[in-house]
Design a protein around this motif. Sequence first.
Motif, mmCIF file in Angstrom:
data_model
loop_
_atom_site.group_PDB
_atom_site.id
_atom_site.type_symbol
_atom_site.label_atom_id
_atom_site.label_comp_id
_atom_site.label_asym_id
_atom_site.label_seq_id
_atom_site.Cartn_x
_atom_site.Cartn_y
_atom_site.Cartn_z
ATOM 1 N N ALA A 28 14.270 29.328 -11.190
ATOM 2 C CA ALA A 28 14.221 30.532 -12.151
ATOM 3 C C ALA A 28 15.664 31.216 -11.774
ATOM 4 C CB ALA A 28 12.951 31.557 -11.839
ATOM 5 N N LEU A 29 16.086 31.206 -10.426
ATOM 6 C CA LEU A 29 17.235 32.016 -10.313
ATOM 7 C C LEU A 29 18.384 31.419 -10.724
ATOM 8 C CD1 LEU A 29 18.822 34.309 -8.600
ATOM 9 C CD2 LEU A 29 18.935 32.579 -6.677
ATOM 10 N N VAL A 30 18.530 29.854 -10.591
ATOM 11 C CA VAL A 30 19.338 29.111 -10.998
ATOM 12 C C VAL A 30 19.646 29.022 -12.614
ATOM 13 C CG1 VAL A 30 20.506 26.703 -11.180
ATOM 14 C CG2 VAL A 30 19.697 27.499 -9.039
ATOM 15 N N ILE A 35 22.143 30.756 -17.527
ATOM 16 C CA ILE A 35 22.089 31.460 -19.146
ATOM 17 C C ILE A 35 23.037 32.630 -18.962
ATOM 18 C CG2 ILE A 35 20.426 32.611 -20.589
ATOM 19 C CD1 ILE A 35 18.563 30.250 -19.649
ATOM 20 N N ALA A 36 22.948 33.431 -17.964
ATOM 21 C CA ALA A 36 23.853 34.734 -17.826
ATOM 22 C C ALA A 36 25.222 34.363 -18.170
ATOM 23 C CB ALA A 36 23.541 35.700 -16.638
ATOM 24 N N PHE A 37 25.647 33.387 -17.439
ATOM 25 C CA PHE A 37 26.986 32.887 -17.310
ATOM 26 C C PHE A 37 27.543 32.304 -18.893
ATOM 27 C CE2 PHE A 37 30.385 29.747 -16.506
ATOM 28 C CZ PHE A 37 31.296 30.569 -15.940
ATOM 29 N N VAL A 38 26.513 31.686 -19.327
ATOM 30 C CA VAL A 38 26.820 31.414 -20.592
ATOM 31 C C VAL A 38 26.845 32.290 -21.816
ATOM 32 C CG1 VAL A 38 25.822 29.754 -22.654
ATOM 33 C CG2 VAL A 38 25.936 28.982 -20.594
ATOM 34 N N GLN A 39 26.069 33.297 -21.604
ATOM 35 C CA GLN A 39 26.004 34.478 -22.315
ATOM 36 C C GLN A 39 27.319 35.489 -22.185
ATOM 37 O OE1 GLN A 39 22.319 36.531 -21.661
ATOM 38 N NE2 GLN A 39 21.639 35.960 -23.791
ATOM 39 N N ALA A 57 11.638 26.167 -17.850
ATOM 40 C CA ALA A 57 12.111 25.612 -16.437
ATOM 41 C C ALA A 57 11.070 25.892 -15.385
ATOM 42 C CB ALA A 57 13.392 26.297 -16.169
ATOM 43 N N ILE A 58 10.700 26.944 -15.488
ATOM 44 C CA ILE A 58 9.570 27.368 -14.569
ATOM 45 C C ILE A 58 8.127 26.694 -14.697
ATOM 46 C CG2 ILE A 58 7.815 29.318 -14.025
ATOM 47 C CD1 ILE A 58 10.094 31.428 -14.282
ATOM 48 N N PHE A 59 7.959 26.226 -16.111
ATOM 49 C CA PHE A 59 6.531 25.560 -16.080
ATOM 50 C C PHE A 59 6.946 24.214 -15.773
ATOM 51 C CE2 PHE A 59 4.694 28.433 -19.554
ATOM 52 C CZ PHE A 59 4.061 29.185 -18.602
ATOM 53 N N ALA A 60 8.061 23.606 -15.950
ATOM 54 C CA ALA A 60 8.250 21.949 -15.647
ATOM 55 C C ALA A 60 8.467 22.012 -14.051
ATOM 56 C CB ALA A 60 9.679 21.834 -16.292
ATOM 57 N N THR A 61 8.834 23.065 -13.488
ATOM 58 C CA THR A 61 8.991 23.107 -11.869
ATOM 59 C C THR A 61 7.387 23.032 -11.305
ATOM 60 O OG1 THR A 61 11.184 24.239 -12.010
ATOM 61 C CG2 THR A 61 9.872 24.095 -10.102
ATOM 62 N N LEU A 62 6.600 23.943 -12.120
ATOM 63 C CA LEU A 62 5.258 24.144 -11.493
ATOM 64 C C LEU A 62 4.715 22.840 -11.663
ATOM 65 C CD1 LEU A 62 3.947 27.484 -12.732
ATOM 66 C CD2 LEU A 62 4.186 26.629 -10.408
#
Length: 89
Positions: A28-30, A35-39, A57-62
């Motif tokens: 979630a942090l990465v 996304i913040a960098f792209v924005q 990403a969180i659901f996939a990681t879970l």
Amino acid sequence: MDAVSTYEIIRLTITTVLIGSAPVLVVALVVGLVIAFVQALTQIQEMTLTFVPKILAIFATLALTLPFIFRTLSRLSAQVFDLISSGSV
């Protein structure tokens, strides 16, 4: 139940929670930083742009780390039950 046993169970629980939640939190942090960098580069300030990819990403990681989380929680349960059966608690 003495104070040492209580502190040991609390220490084991906190360590297990930190280890079990670490993969999801790191992803979630990465994803949030990317996304913040792209924005920042594109100056697109859309709220769904940060929310949807992070949730996916969180659901996939879970889904990928669920066996690891289960093993970690099972190990905690076994340790606590061993403490109980040995009469330490």
